[in-house]
Design a protein around this motif. Structure first.
Motif, PDB file in Angstrom:
ATOM      1  N   ARG A   1       2.708   9.285   3.370  1.00 33.80           N
ATOM      2  CA  ARG A   1       3.435   8.854   4.701  1.00 33.80           C
ATOM      3  C   ARG A   1       3.693   9.809   5.526  1.00 33.80           C
ATOM      4  NH1 ARG A   1       7.754   4.571   1.252  1.00 33.80           N
ATOM      5  NH2 ARG A   1       6.071   3.657   0.120  1.00 33.80           N
ATOM      6  N   GLU A   2       2.929  10.965   5.547  1.00 36.08           N
ATOM      7  CA  GLU A   2       3.108  12.058   6.435  1.00 36.08           C
ATOM      8  C   GLU A   2       2.879  11.710   7.795  1.00 36.08           C
ATOM      9  OE1 GLU A   2       0.878  15.561   5.185  1.00 36.08           O
ATOM     10  OE2 GLU A   2      -1.200  14.581   5.793  1.00 36.08           O
TER      11      GLU A   2
ATOM     12  N   VAL B   1       8.735   3.597  -4.850  1.00 39.78           N
ATOM     13  CA  VAL B   1       8.441   4.984  -4.602  1.00 39.78           C
ATOM     14  C   VAL B   1       7.729   5.579  -5.734  1.00 39.78           C
ATOM     15  CG1 VAL B   1      10.314   5.308  -2.975  1.00 39.78           C
ATOM     16  CG2 VAL B   1      10.938   5.581  -5.251  1.00 39.78           C
ATOM     17  N   ALA B   2       7.392   4.867  -6.896  1.00 35.37           N
ATOM     18  CA  ALA B   2       7.038   5.279  -8.217  1.00 35.37           C
ATOM     19  C   ALA B   2       5.546   5.563  -7.906  1.00 35.37           C
ATOM     20  CB  ALA B   2       7.100   4.717  -9.480  1.00 35.37           C
ATOM     21  N   GLY B   3       4.876   6.801  -8.188  1.00 36.05           N
ATOM     22  CA  GLY B   3       3.738   7.175  -7.724  1.00 36.05           C
ATOM     23  C   GLY B   3       3.151   7.441  -6.343  1.00 36.05           C
ATOM     24  N   ILE B   4       4.116   7.293  -5.499  1.00 37.42           N
ATOM     25  CA  ILE B   4       3.860   7.620  -3.891  1.00 37.42           C
ATOM     26  C   ILE B   4       4.036   9.089  -3.719  1.00 37.42           C
ATOM     27  CG2 ILE B   4       4.367   6.867  -1.652  1.00 37.42           C
ATOM     28  CD1 ILE B   4       3.108   4.670  -3.554  1.00 37.42           C
ATOM     29  N   GLN B   5       3.394   9.765  -2.984  1.00 27.24           N
ATOM     30  CA  GLN B   5       3.293  10.997  -2.839  1.00 27.24           C
ATOM     31  C   GLN B   5       3.830  10.978  -1.155  1.00 27.24           C
ATOM     32  OE1 GLN B   5       2.536  13.505  -5.146  1.00 27.24           O
ATOM     33  NE2 GLN B   5       2.561  11.518  -6.166  1.00 27.24           N
TER      34      GLN B   5
ATOM     35  N   ALA C   1       0.874  -1.136  -0.028  1.00 30.25           N
ATOM     36  CA  ALA C   1       0.073   0.000   0.053  1.00 30.25           C
ATOM     37  C   ALA C   1       0.977   1.241  -0.280  1.00 30.25           C
ATOM     38  CB  ALA C   1      -0.757  -0.156   1.292  1.00 30.25           C
ATOM     39  N   PRO C   2       0.329   2.293  -0.385  1.00 32.54           N
ATOM     40  CA  PRO C   2       1.193   3.702  -0.465  1.00 32.54           C
ATOM     41  C   PRO C   2       1.767   3.894   0.983  1.00 32.54           C
ATOM     42  CG  PRO C   2      -0.890   3.912  -1.656  1.00 32.54           C
ATOM     43  CD  PRO C   2      -1.078   2.542  -0.964  1.00 32.54           C
ATOM     44  N   TRP C   3       1.339   3.733   2.086  1.00 35.26           N
ATOM     45  CA  TRP C   3       1.861   4.212   3.216  1.00 35.26           C
ATOM     46  C   TRP C   3       3.228   3.242   3.476  1.00 35.26           C
ATOM     47  CZ3 TRP C   3       2.597   0.641   7.356  1.00 35.26           C
ATOM     48  CH2 TRP C   3       1.666  -0.659   7.387  1.00 35.26           C
TER      49      TRP C   3
END
Length: 413
Positions: free
Chosen positions: A170-171, A162-166, A155-157
């Protein structure tokens, strides 16, 4: 073992790769890409039985990856396949779950000390992400502490890609280092006042580095820190569950999590995962909306019931440990005899072998390549797995292949 001598260009595997390149991004994606292995590894497999897998060209290998962990009883285990077939004859994916869901929840709650309820999903990423959602729902907070290099899914978190991850994905993630008390204290301090939970693997099993068992002191500090902050301690047992203990992989450190996450080996290859939790988190789990079309399918749950019953009946954890110990002893002797210094880390049920001073894992790749030539499937960077199907005879046959692989490497030095 019967291994064909088909050349790469003539092989069925090569033809399938060519076809896939036209219709699949990159020809293959994710962790099962053949590009992560030496060149002689197959991209496509045809079948398996017990501890043996067969590729589309008819080559057979003793498998120590086991689908990246799920095949704890070996491929095509009769009791599991019979249970799955019986349920499939009734129904699988329906408008509502079957009785198997209640039976599996009851079994897991009975087996796992910290579990008062079970929440099912499909794979590890579903389950870890749902566990974080439950922790945030329970606390009303945002921050999650995560070990810096641990794998918790795609999942993005948490995905290692890292491609496509903002950055926003993960802030609310705060990182610490495994078994590093100072790092953990800093992470708790950084999240102070907004800490929802901590997610941790039972031991450090990051790809490409030595495995590291958790210390009782560090596990205790995680428990104490979460209690002090009113946060949720989440044990990611997806990779380790049913391999170290049937109840929880932290039995040895005597620390109980608030939530635990299970997958892979609980169903011997069928797609189901679970989040198990304490009574205090029941309302939070009830309040969230997390679901999927296939999450409640009955066949995987029937397979899970049969898998756990068989592991209990035969002392599956003990058999895995025995097989792993036998394999480890043989490999260490072979490495020493061939003049190689190796690090062999982690529990013997899911070990990791590394050549000391092996720059860029060059020797590991050469060893895996040579082992495959002699009928043994070993990942060069990921931890390995053994199953209850790795009998003494199978382990000894595998050691014949690895012995030839070590000698091959030694001759090339």
């Amino acid at each position: 073992m019967t291994n064909t001598s088909t050349t790469l260009r003539e092989s069925a595997d090569h033809r399938l790769r060519s076809r896939a390149a036209r219709v699949v991004p990159g020809g293959m994606y994710g962790h099962q890409r053949a590009g992560l292995f030496p060149a002689n590894f197959p991209q496509f497999l045809a079948g398996g039985n017990g501890a043996i897998i067969r590729d589309v060209d008819g080559r057979e290998f003793i498998d120590f990856l086991l689908g990246y962990g799920p095949m704890v009883l070996g491929y095509q285990h009769p009791a599991v396949e019979e249970a799955a077939a019986r349920q499939r004859a009734l129904a699988d994916c329906q408008n509502a779950p079957s009785e198997r869901m209640v039976e599996l929840a009851e079994l897991l709650v009975d087996m796992v000390d910290h579990a008062d309820w079970a929440y099912f999903a499909k794979n590890g990423t579903d389950a870890t992400t749902t566990a974080l959602t439950i922790a945030r729902a329970a606390t009303g907070r945002a921050k999650i502490l995560v070990e810096r290099h641990s794998y918790h899914g795609a999942a993005p978190w948490c995905t290692p890609g890292v491609a496509g991850i903002q950055a926003a994905d993960r802030e609310n993630i705060v990182y610490f280092d495994y078994n590093d008390l100072a790092s953990l204290r800093d992470a708790f301090a950084e999240a102070d006042g907004d800490l929802a939970g901590v997610i941790i693997t039972p031991f450090k099993h990051n790809d490409g580095v030595d495995q590291e068992l958790i210390t009782a002191e560090f596990a205790g500090a995680l428990r104490t820190g979460c209690d002090a902050a009113g946060a949720v301690l989440i044990l990611d047992d997806v990779r380790c569950g049913m391999r170290l203990h049937l109840g929880s992989s932290w039995r040895d450190v005597d620390v109980e999590p608030d939530l635990s996450v299970w997958g892979k080996a609980i169903s011997n290859g069928y797609a189901v995962s679970a989040i198990l939790g304490r009574e205090s988190l029941r309302d939070a789990a009830t309040s969230i909306f997390s679901t999927g079309t296939f999450w409640f399918a009955a066949v995987p749950m029937a397979a899970a019931l049969a898998t756990i019953a068989e592991l209990r009946r035969i002392d599956g954890v003990g058999l895995q440990r025995r097989a792993g110990d036998r394999f480890k002893a043989g490999l260490v002797d072979q490495a020493n005899a061939a003049g190689f210094e190796i690090a062999y880390t982690g529990p013997s049920q899911m070990p990791y072998l590394r050549f000391v001073d092996d720059v860029d894992h060059k020797l590991s790749f050469e060893f895996s390549e040579a082992a495959l030539e002699h009928g043994v499937y070993l990942h060069p960077r990921h931890n390995w797995f053994v199953s209850t199907a790795h009998t003494d005879e199978v382990i000894d046959r595998a050691l014949e292949g690895t012995g030839m692989a070590f000698n091959q490497l030694a001759s090339a030095r």
